[in-house]
Design a protein around this motif. Structure first.
Motif, mmCIF file in Angstrom:
data_model
loop_
_atom_site.group_PDB
_atom_site.id
_atom_site.type_symbol
_atom_site.label_atom_id
_atom_site.label_comp_id
_atom_site.label_asym_id
_atom_site.label_seq_id
_atom_site.Cartn_x
_atom_site.Cartn_y
_atom_site.Cartn_z
ATOM 1 N N TRP A 206 24.360 -11.543 -24.182
ATOM 2 C CA TRP A 206 24.141 -10.497 -23.269
ATOM 3 C C TRP A 206 24.027 -9.239 -24.092
ATOM 4 N N LEU A 207 24.766 -8.868 -24.937
ATOM 5 C CA LEU A 207 25.077 -7.764 -25.845
ATOM 6 C C LEU A 207 23.601 -7.634 -26.516
ATOM 7 N N VAL B 166 25.772 3.663 -30.547
ATOM 8 C CA VAL B 166 25.553 2.819 -31.923
ATOM 9 C C VAL B 166 26.926 2.417 -32.221
ATOM 10 N N ASP B 167 27.958 3.520 -31.962
ATOM 11 C CA ASP B 167 29.424 3.215 -32.510
ATOM 12 C C ASP B 167 29.884 2.015 -31.594
ATOM 13 N N THR B 168 29.836 2.054 -30.294
ATOM 14 C CA THR B 168 29.874 0.813 -29.365
ATOM 15 C C THR B 168 29.275 -0.296 -29.749
ATOM 16 N N LEU B 169 28.199 -0.346 -30.034
ATOM 17 C CA LEU B 169 27.354 -1.414 -30.552
ATOM 18 C C LEU B 169 27.779 -2.269 -31.876
ATOM 19 N N LEU B 170 28.226 -1.325 -33.075
ATOM 20 C CA LEU B 170 28.673 -1.891 -34.214
ATOM 21 C C LEU B 170 29.990 -2.406 -33.826
ATOM 22 N N ALA B 171 30.917 -1.614 -33.004
ATOM 23 C CA ALA B 171 32.118 -2.345 -32.702
ATOM 24 C C ALA B 171 31.919 -3.790 -31.974
ATOM 25 N N ASP B 172 31.110 -3.752 -31.205
ATOM 26 C CA ASP B 172 31.142 -5.073 -30.609
ATOM 27 C C ASP B 172 30.404 -6.286 -31.365
ATOM 28 N N LEU B 173 29.274 -5.830 -32.395
ATOM 29 C CA LEU B 173 29.030 -6.948 -33.007
ATOM 30 C C LEU B 173 29.741 -7.229 -34.043
ATOM 31 N N GLY C 293 33.384 -12.193 -35.789
ATOM 32 C CA GLY C 293 34.377 -12.516 -36.438
ATOM 33 C C GLY C 293 35.316 -11.641 -37.204
ATOM 34 N N GLY C 294 34.659 -10.244 -37.035
ATOM 35 C CA GLY C 294 35.439 -9.015 -37.966
ATOM 36 C C GLY C 294 34.720 -8.674 -39.072
ATOM 37 N N MET C 295 33.585 -9.535 -39.241
ATOM 38 C CA MET C 295 32.588 -9.223 -40.536
ATOM 39 C C MET C 295 31.502 -8.459 -40.148
ATOM 40 N N LEU C 296 31.076 -7.662 -40.756
ATOM 41 C CA LEU C 296 30.060 -6.744 -40.677
ATOM 42 C C LEU C 296 29.351 -6.324 -41.841
ATOM 43 N N GLU C 297 28.239 -6.633 -42.350
ATOM 44 C CA GLU C 297 27.500 -5.917 -43.687
ATOM 45 C C GLU C 297 27.589 -4.711 -43.615
ATOM 46 N N PRO C 298 28.249 -3.910 -44.657
ATOM 47 C CA PRO C 298 28.016 -2.268 -44.687
ATOM 48 C C PRO C 298 26.555 -1.892 -44.611
ATOM 49 N N ALA C 299 25.656 -2.769 -45.316
ATOM 50 C CA ALA C 299 24.349 -2.252 -45.277
ATOM 51 C C ALA C 299 23.526 -2.293 -43.640
ATOM 52 N N PHE C 300 24.091 -3.265 -43.091
ATOM 53 C CA PHE C 300 23.396 -3.378 -41.762
ATOM 54 C C PHE C 300 23.909 -2.364 -40.905
ATOM 55 N N ALA C 301 25.190 -2.100 -40.838
ATOM 56 C CA ALA C 301 25.799 -1.033 -40.144
ATOM 57 C C ALA C 301 25.159 0.458 -40.579
ATOM 58 N N GLU C 302 24.923 0.643 -41.679
ATOM 59 C CA GLU C 302 24.208 1.818 -42.279
ATOM 60 C C GLU C 302 22.985 2.075 -41.871
ATOM 61 N N LEU C 303 22.107 0.843 -41.748
ATOM 62 C CA LEU C 303 20.778 0.831 -41.189
ATOM 63 C C LEU C 303 20.865 1.374 -39.607
ATOM 64 N N LEU C 304 21.615 0.794 -38.845
ATOM 65 C CA LEU C 304 21.686 1.217 -37.443
ATOM 66 C C LEU C 304 22.059 2.565 -37.489
ATOM 67 N N GLN C 305 22.955 3.032 -38.204
ATOM 68 C CA GLN C 305 23.489 4.508 -38.193
ATOM 69 C C GLN C 305 22.236 5.389 -38.369
ATOM 70 N N GLN C 306 21.507 4.872 -39.428
ATOM 71 C CA GLN C 306 20.170 5.680 -39.978
ATOM 72 C C GLN C 306 19.326 5.925 -38.931
#
Length: 574
Positions: free
Chosen positions: A372-373, A406-413, A418-431
């Motif tokens: 759903w997310l 965006v912050d909520t989305l990144l936290a949920d993702l 499982g606690g792993m999120l590629e920094p490049a992916f997070a930076e792209l969403l923030q951009q």
């Protein structure tokens, strides 16, 4: 109609009175309520033994000829016109069943009534009268599976995708009180559900329009049935609290619950499918059974006139279950058709997989909340055994407008992965968020979502049926209003009569739908007269002779000298 729907329409004290009926002595001794007794096969078997023979045979006829469908008294009479019982005896059996809460009576029009057997008790009575002891194929007998069009991701995902499209596109109706054409096209285009699996299914949730495509109509009706949606003044109302509670369940549990609901309510609601559906509800999953044996049982239990009718109703049900992804069909080495139910297996939840390219992959074991997310924040690229999503700048803007920062989305993702999120992916969403200057806007909730306050009961467009409370036990005066006009001597004892008086008695029996007892060469037989016929200046009576041991009746034509004594047989209410 289920028993719970019927009991909701009658005063509670009625059920307290029903358990006092002698028919339910076995249940009462075990401390059961009347409602509890209706769900126990052993209790119903005991209750059957307490019924008079007329009521037992009427109940068996209802199970075999009408199933879960409504029927009138005249229909019952027609179905039993060549059977063991006279019309008055049939009425006695039917009224007895109504008096103890086995069969229910409802008003359907001005002065008209219909009877029915509740869907859930129908299955138990069907098993009582027609046990289905179908043997599974031996494991050593190989079955070649047949290809078929089916849902690959499960009905859970079809419903989730439908709800996501409505949240994205809106719940509002046009002036004709239907969803806009573009919304219907979007809903239709994303479905895997084969159209043949949904076409012709009843709409039980209260959907008030018949102008939708069959698949969309059925999924919307199912959503109404589940309480996720209800119909408002200007469109559907989304009950998010109820929806979120459903998403919190494990995917295999949701799929299994949907399979039970669809098989017991939607697929079994049609008279022909109710018989094989009752058998399939009892069969284990993962085991192959022969299709022909199912058809043979349905042919006997449902009283079909031709075997192809039984085969047609069975195949229709098997094909629908296959299309829904809950069944496989195949054939044995020697060409015999076979089928087996599939079960949703409980497997450990799999984390969300996030690729460096920004693609997100989920499996059937991924929690529904994670799906759903993604439906709310990403675009679905493909859907099969795996579902692939991709977050884009447009999908991110849509998520933000639905209240997801965006912050909520990144936290949920991050949590879903499982606690792993590629920094490049997070930076792209923030951009993307920065480019769109989302920090200058306040998140806006969709009007449909904001209108949701709490879970409501199922939406029912139709008014509650008007059920009649169970009547008192049938009395002779109620069954036979003509009784005062019949000479007492005619029913008091066996006597010989002049042919003219015998004819008068027979004509009275035909009019009152009563049987006669005849003494034929010192042998007592029961005749159910149909008519008196004139032949070459003489007369004779045609009818049915009730065989010993409740065997099939014999159709006869008897002249008045074929018996020595006779009397009218009156019902013996108890």
């Amino acid at each position: 109609m289920k028993l719970s729907e019927i009991t909701a329409c009658i005063p509670p004290h009625v059920m307290d009175q029903l358990i006092e009926d002698p028919v339910w002595n076995g249940a009462r001794r075990q401390g059961m309520t009347w409602l509890q007794a209706q769900t126990q096969a052993e209790v119903l078997a005991t209750a059957r033994a307490e019924l008079p023979l007329e009521a037992q045979d009427v109940l068996k006829l209802i199970v075999s000829r009408f199933g879960v469908g409504r029927f009138g008294l005249e229909q019952l009479m027609r179905e039993a016109s060549s059977g063991l019982w006279s019309g008055t005896e049939l009425r006695y059996g039917l009224e007895f069943l109504h008096s103890c809460g086995i069969v229910w009576c409802m008003k359907i029009g001005w002065g008209e009534q219909a009877y029915l057997l509740p869907e859930d008790t129908f299955r138990l009575w069907l098993r009582e009268f027609y046990p289905a002891d179908l043997e599974p194929l031996p494991a050593s007998d190989p079955v070649k599976r047949l290809p078929a069009e089916r849902i690959e991701g499960g009905l859970c995902c079809e419903l989730l995708h439908t709800m996501a499209a409505l949240v994205r596109l809106g719940f509002s109706w046009t002036r004709s009180r239907t969803l806009p054409k573009r919304v219907l096209q979007r809903l239709e285009s994303q479905l895997q559900l084969p159209e043949a699996a949904a076409r012709g299914l009843p709409l039980l949730g209260g959907l008030s329009t018949d102008s939708y495509p069959p698949r969309v109509a059925w999924l919307l009706d199912l959503s109404l049935m589940q309480g996720w949606l209800s119909e408002g003044e200007e469109g559907y109302i989304f009950h998010e609290q109820c929806w979120q509670a459903w998403l919190d369940q494990a995917p295999h549990a949701c799929e299994a619950a949907l399979a039970d609901l669809v098989l017991s309510d939607y697929l079994a609601a049609e008279d022909g499918r109710s018989y094989p559906a009752a058998v399939l509800a009892e069969q284990p999953a993962g085991v192959w059974f022969l299709t022909q044996e199912l058809e043979e049982w349905v042919y006997k239990a449902a009283g079909y006139q031709a075997r192809h009718q039984a085969a047609s109703s069975c195949q229709d049900l098997l094909d629908r279950l296959t299309g829904l992804g809950w069944m496989e069909q195949g054939h044995t080495v020697d060409g015999r058709g076979a089928y087996r139910l599939l079960h949703a297996q409980a497997r450990p939840a799999e984390p969300l997989r996030i690729q460096l390219s920004g693609e997100l992959i989920v499996t059937r074991e991924t929690p529904l909340q994670v799906r759903w997310l993604l439906e709310m924040s990403a675009d679905r690229v493909s859907h099969d055994l795996f579902t692939q999503y991709k977050v884009t700048s447009d999908s991110l803007i849509g998520a933000y407008r639905r209240g997801l920062t965006v912050d909520t989305l990144l936290a949920d993702l991050r949590e879903a992965a499982g606690g792993m999120l590629e920094p490049a992916f997070a930076e792209l969403l923030q951009q993307w968020a920065s480019d769109w200057l989302v920090e200058k806007e306040s998140p806006q909730l969709d009007r449909a979502r904001a209108s949701q306050n709490s879970h409501s009961d199922r939406n029912r467009a139709a008014a509650s049926p008007d059920f009649l409370e169970p009547c008192d036990k049938p009395s002779l005066s109620r069954l036979l209003p003509e009784l005062p006009r019949l000479p007492i001597a005619w029913s008091a004892a066996m006597r010989s009569y002049h042919p003219s008086t015998a004819r008068e008695m027979i004509e009275a029996a035909v009019h009152c739908q009563l049987p006669l007892q005849l003494n034929r060469q010192a042998e007592l037989t029961v005749l159910i007269p149909d008519e008196v016929q004139e032949l070459d200046g003489a007369w004779m009576v045609s009818g049915r002779v009730r065989g010993a041991g409740r065997s099939e009746p014999e159709h006869v034509q008897l002249p008045p000298d074929a018996w020595q004594e006779m009397k009218l047989l009156l019902p013996d209410p108890r």
